[in-house]
Scaffold this active site. Sequence first.
Site, mmCIF file in Angstrom:
data_model
loop_
_atom_site.group_PDB
_atom_site.id
_atom_site.type_symbol
_atom_site.label_atom_id
_atom_site.label_comp_id
_atom_site.label_asym_id
_atom_site.label_seq_id
_atom_site.Cartn_x
_atom_site.Cartn_y
_atom_site.Cartn_z
ATOM 1 N N GLY A 108 0.827 -1.217 0.000
ATOM 2 C CA GLY A 108 0.000 0.000 0.000
ATOM 3 C C GLY A 108 0.850 1.252 0.000
ATOM 4 O O GLY A 108 0.615 2.181 0.763
ATOM 5 N N VAL A 163 -3.036 -7.467 -1.687
ATOM 6 C CA VAL A 163 -2.345 -8.324 -0.722
ATOM 7 C C VAL A 163 -3.295 -9.075 0.213
ATOM 8 O O VAL A 163 -2.856 -9.943 0.968
ATOM 9 C CB VAL A 163 -1.275 -7.554 0.093
ATOM 10 N N SER A 193 -2.713 0.371 14.716
ATOM 11 C CA SER A 193 -3.339 1.664 15.004
ATOM 12 C C SER A 193 -3.570 1.758 16.506
ATOM 13 O O SER A 193 -3.774 0.735 17.176
ATOM 14 C CB SER A 193 -4.685 1.752 14.285
ATOM 15 N N TYR A 243 -12.488 -2.301 12.208
ATOM 16 C CA TYR A 243 -11.121 -1.765 12.079
ATOM 17 C C TYR A 243 -10.309 -2.055 13.354
ATOM 18 O O TYR A 243 -9.166 -2.524 13.283
ATOM 19 C CB TYR A 243 -11.208 -0.259 11.828
ATOM 20 N N LYS A 247 -6.940 -4.338 13.741
ATOM 21 C CA LYS A 247 -5.671 -3.777 14.206
ATOM 22 C C LYS A 247 -5.198 -4.442 15.509
ATOM 23 O O LYS A 247 -4.000 -4.583 15.737
ATOM 24 C CB LYS A 247 -5.797 -2.262 14.368
ATOM 25 N N ILE A 258 -3.338 10.579 11.683
ATOM 26 C CA ILE A 258 -2.345 11.030 10.705
ATOM 27 C C ILE A 258 -3.081 11.644 9.508
ATOM 28 O O ILE A 258 -4.081 11.069 9.027
ATOM 29 C CB ILE A 258 -1.473 9.828 10.217
#
Length: 247
Positions: A12, A64, A142, A155, A159, A188
């Site tokens: 990525g 991937v 994360s 998510y 993570k 970020i």
Amino acid sequence: MSSGSRCAVVTGASRGIGRGIALALAAQGWDIVINYRSQSAPAQELAQQIEAMGRKTLLVQADVSRFDEAKALIDQAAAAFGGIGVLVNNAGITRDGLLARMSEEDYDQVLDVNLKSAFNCIRHATPIMMKQRAGRIINITSVVGITGNAGQANYAASKAGVIGLTKSAARELARRGITVNAVAPGYIATDMTQAMPEAAREKVMETIPLGRAGTAEDVAGAVCFLAGPAASYITGVVLRVDGGMAI
Ligand code: NAP
């Protein structure tokens, strides 16, 4: 820098944090395998930038989250550069929503791209690194994988899974000269966070003790440290790069 191959694979890498990691590792002397899923133009532009720095690049289009495509990525990288020194599992997506309304597809997709892809690449890179008796694996997790987050159950689960995968792989591969660590970014500034509603972004900013959003370069600095000689005795850690968000 670990011994052996000078090749670093970044999944990525076409945009955002992955792009920043690729540039920073190139500046540290690594040749870069740039993986992307769909957008070839930014990946090609990145390759030109890295080659202008005097490093070699290989562009590999691969999803991937698919076991066979991850194998093709790793095999092509090893064939082109004679091994793999660093693997950065960075590819990731969000499909946010409250649990009561989350579709099975949104859950499965996030787990596949964020967690299974890391397993896929580690699975295929490990025999190569074991033969080298050297390698650095760095997984991008994360802070949400540590703290949880309402609206991000899929998510956060993916993570947190990456953290478990990191620690298990670190224990398993240590005797083979391979370190496995995770970097946990906070908030970020990338396309991923730009997609959040303005009000949600402002709310998150209030939770950051250092008072600013992080940059791809902030995350890349931690990755370069874990890939470099100063981190040779570090394995199985989760390094937060979050401006203090998860203290
Ligand atoms: P981004 O700007 O959305 O970029 C995501 C990158 O991943 C793109 O290059 C994309 O390629 C690639 N990608 C997505 N699915 C892929 C797949 N199946 N196979 C190969 N490549 C794939 O995201 P980002 O903000 O840079 O995030 C990078 C990583 O940091 C992710 O793991 C994310 O979870 C993590 N992270 C980000 C933040 C943040 O605040 N931004 C915070 C904590 C953790 P295409 O463009 O070709 O689809």
